[in-house]
Motif scaffolding. Structure first.
Motif, PDB file in Angstrom:
ATOM      1  N   MET A 181       0.939  -1.139  -0.123  1.00 57.72           N
ATOM      2  CA  MET A 181       0.059   0.038  -0.097  1.00 57.72           C
ATOM      3  C   MET A 181       1.017   1.219  -0.078  1.00 57.72           C
ATOM      4  SD  MET A 181      -1.238   0.029   3.984  1.00 57.72           S
ATOM      5  CE  MET A 181      -1.577  -1.786   3.975  1.00 57.72           C
ATOM      6  N   PRO A 182       0.419   2.309  -0.266  1.00 57.72           N
ATOM      7  CA  PRO A 182       1.051   3.587  -0.343  1.00 57.72           C
ATOM      8  C   PRO A 182       1.769   3.850   0.925  1.00 57.72           C
ATOM      9  CG  PRO A 182      -0.928   4.140  -1.148  1.00 57.72           C
ATOM     10  CD  PRO A 182      -0.992   2.762  -0.596  1.00 57.72           C
ATOM     11  N   THR A 183       3.121   4.240   1.025  1.00 57.43           N
ATOM     12  CA  THR A 183       3.881   4.337   2.350  1.00 57.43           C
ATOM     13  C   THR A 183       3.836   5.715   2.601  1.00 57.43           C
ATOM     14  OG1 THR A 183       5.937   4.379   1.084  1.00 57.43           O
ATOM     15  CG2 THR A 183       5.412   2.279   1.914  1.00 57.43           C
ATOM     16  N   VAL A 224      -5.883   7.604  13.377  1.00 56.60           N
ATOM     17  CA  VAL A 224      -6.254   7.668  11.760  1.00 56.60           C
ATOM     18  C   VAL A 224      -5.257   6.634  11.469  1.00 56.60           C
ATOM     19  CG1 VAL A 224      -6.344   8.383   9.707  1.00 56.60           C
ATOM     20  CG2 VAL A 224      -7.311   9.857  11.531  1.00 56.60           C
ATOM     21  N   LEU A 225      -3.813   6.821  11.558  1.00 59.00           N
ATOM     22  CA  LEU A 225      -2.806   5.756  11.164  1.00 59.00           C
ATOM     23  C   LEU A 225      -3.309   4.235  11.685  1.00 59.00           C
ATOM     24  CD1 LEU A 225       0.265   8.135  11.565  1.00 59.00           C
ATOM     25  CD2 LEU A 225      -0.918   7.210   9.242  1.00 59.00           C
ATOM     26  N   CYS A 226      -3.675   4.179  13.114  1.00 60.67           N
ATOM     27  CA  CYS A 226      -3.892   2.873  13.429  1.00 60.67           C
ATOM     28  C   CYS A 226      -4.922   2.107  12.620  1.00 60.67           C
ATOM     29  CB  CYS A 226      -4.155   3.017  14.855  1.00 60.67           C
ATOM     30  SG  CYS A 226      -4.449   1.322  15.728  1.00 60.67           S
ATOM     31  N   ASN A 227      -5.936   2.919  12.589  1.00 65.15           N
ATOM     32  CA  ASN A 227      -7.387   2.431  11.925  1.00 65.15           C
ATOM     33  C   ASN A 227      -7.055   2.222  10.658  1.00 65.15           C
ATOM     34  OD1 ASN A 227      -9.610   2.018  14.089  1.00 65.15           O
ATOM     35  ND2 ASN A 227      -8.808   3.879  14.530  1.00 65.15           N
ATOM     36  N   GLU A 228      -6.427   3.231   9.776  1.00 68.16           N
ATOM     37  CA  GLU A 228      -6.602   3.052   8.281  1.00 68.16           C
ATOM     38  C   GLU A 228      -5.360   2.770   7.642  1.00 68.16           C
ATOM     39  OE1 GLU A 228      -8.058   6.922   6.651  1.00 68.16           O
ATOM     40  OE2 GLU A 228      -9.801   6.880   8.363  1.00 68.16           O
ATOM     41  N   THR A 229      -4.135   2.416   8.442  1.00 65.67           N
ATOM     42  CA  THR A 229      -2.843   2.069   7.879  1.00 65.67           C
ATOM     43  C   THR A 229      -2.584   0.520   8.321  1.00 65.67           C
ATOM     44  OG1 THR A 229      -2.137   4.218   7.231  1.00 65.67           O
ATOM     45  CG2 THR A 229      -0.610   2.471   7.474  1.00 65.67           C
ATOM     46  N   ALA A 230      -2.538   0.567   9.921  1.00 60.63           N
ATOM     47  CA  ALA A 230      -2.056  -0.250  10.518  1.00 60.63           C
ATOM     48  C   ALA A 230      -3.025  -1.521  10.390  1.00 60.63           C
ATOM     49  CB  ALA A 230      -1.809   0.056  12.215  1.00 60.63           C
ATOM     50  N   PRO A 278      -5.361  -2.298   8.008  1.00 57.52           N
ATOM     51  CA  PRO A 278      -5.231  -3.077   6.799  1.00 57.52           C
ATOM     52  C   PRO A 278      -4.080  -3.751   6.504  1.00 57.52           C
ATOM     53  CG  PRO A 278      -6.177  -0.711   6.370  1.00 57.52           C
ATOM     54  CD  PRO A 278      -5.825  -1.001   7.951  1.00 57.52           C
ATOM     55  N   TYR A 279      -2.767  -3.085   6.812  1.00 56.71           N
ATOM     56  CA  TYR A 279      -1.688  -3.858   6.976  1.00 56.71           C
ATOM     57  C   TYR A 279      -1.687  -5.132   7.460  1.00 56.71           C
ATOM     58  CZ  TYR A 279       3.575  -4.519   7.027  1.00 56.71           C
ATOM     59  OH  TYR A 279       4.766  -4.684   6.752  1.00 56.71           O
ATOM     60  N   LEU A 280      -1.986  -5.237   8.773  1.00 57.49           N
ATOM     61  CA  LEU A 280      -2.362  -6.395   9.624  1.00 57.49           C
ATOM     62  C   LEU A 280      -3.007  -7.624   8.618  1.00 57.49           C
ATOM     63  CD1 LEU A 280      -2.777  -5.410  13.180  1.00 57.49           C
ATOM     64  CD2 LEU A 280      -0.533  -6.301  12.302  1.00 57.49           C
ATOM     65  N   SER A 281      -4.385  -7.308   8.237  1.00 53.85           N
ATOM     66  CA  SER A 281      -5.051  -7.788   7.629  1.00 53.85           C
ATOM     67  C   SER A 281      -4.361  -8.527   6.061  1.00 53.85           C
ATOM     68  CB  SER A 281      -6.416  -7.205   7.032  1.00 53.85           C
ATOM     69  OG  SER A 281      -7.120  -8.121   6.253  1.00 53.85           O
TER      70      SER A 281
END
Length: 158
Positions: free
Chosen positions: A43-45, A101-107, A109-112
């Motif tokens: 995903m975009p970094t 936001v970073l936890c919910n919208e980046t972390a 999805p990354y974990l998934s």
């Protein structure tokens, strides 16, 4: 420490030495040895300024997997130059909602995407690169820890 048979795929291209004192490690499927890596993600970094409540832009630089007690922690480390003491425009009060936001919208999805299990997620913002586990008195860093509850991050006060 996680058992070696408990390896998970986490993409990374850059190798770093292990964190001091047996700290965070990145586990790779089929690995015999754990590695600590800079994460290259699918995903975009870089997150544009309009993505975060404060208006700052941040860059995901590292994803670390660690065991703290009997819990699995995944640490997401972001470069956030706007939090700098000298010349930065973002203080902790403005950055705290960004970390949510970073936890919910980046972390999450990354974990998934990488099929990772985590008891806790740590989101850290730093105005400059600082190696994990090292002190840099000139750096500004903000860190928050979250518990995962289904499909959302719950802030954990420590």
């Amino acid at each position: 420490m996680m058992a070696l048979g408990n390896c998970r795929q986490v993409r990374g291209d850059f190798r770093r030495t292990a964190a001091p004192g047996g700290g965070a490690q990145q586990w790779v499927r089929g690995c015999a040895i754990p590695f600590l890596c800079l994460a290259t993600v699918s995903m975009p970094t870089s997150l544009a300024a309009q993505t975060l409540p404060s208006g700052q832009g941040v860059e995901l630089t590292e994803v670390l997997i660690d065991t703290v007690g009997d819990e699995s922690w995944v640490r997401f480390r972001f470069l956030a130059p706007e939090i700098a003491r000298d010349g930065g425009q973002i203080d902790y009060d403005a950055a705290a909602p960004d970390m949510d936001v970073l936890c919910n919208e980046t972390a999450l999805p990354y974990l998934s995407d990488f099929e990772l299990e985590a008891s806790r997620v740590a989101i850290s913002l730093s105005d400059r690169p600082v190696p994990f586990g090292m002190a840099d008195p000139e750096a500004t860093q903000f860190i928050e820890v979250y518990r995962i509850d289904g499909d959302r991050c719950i802030w954990e006060e420590f």
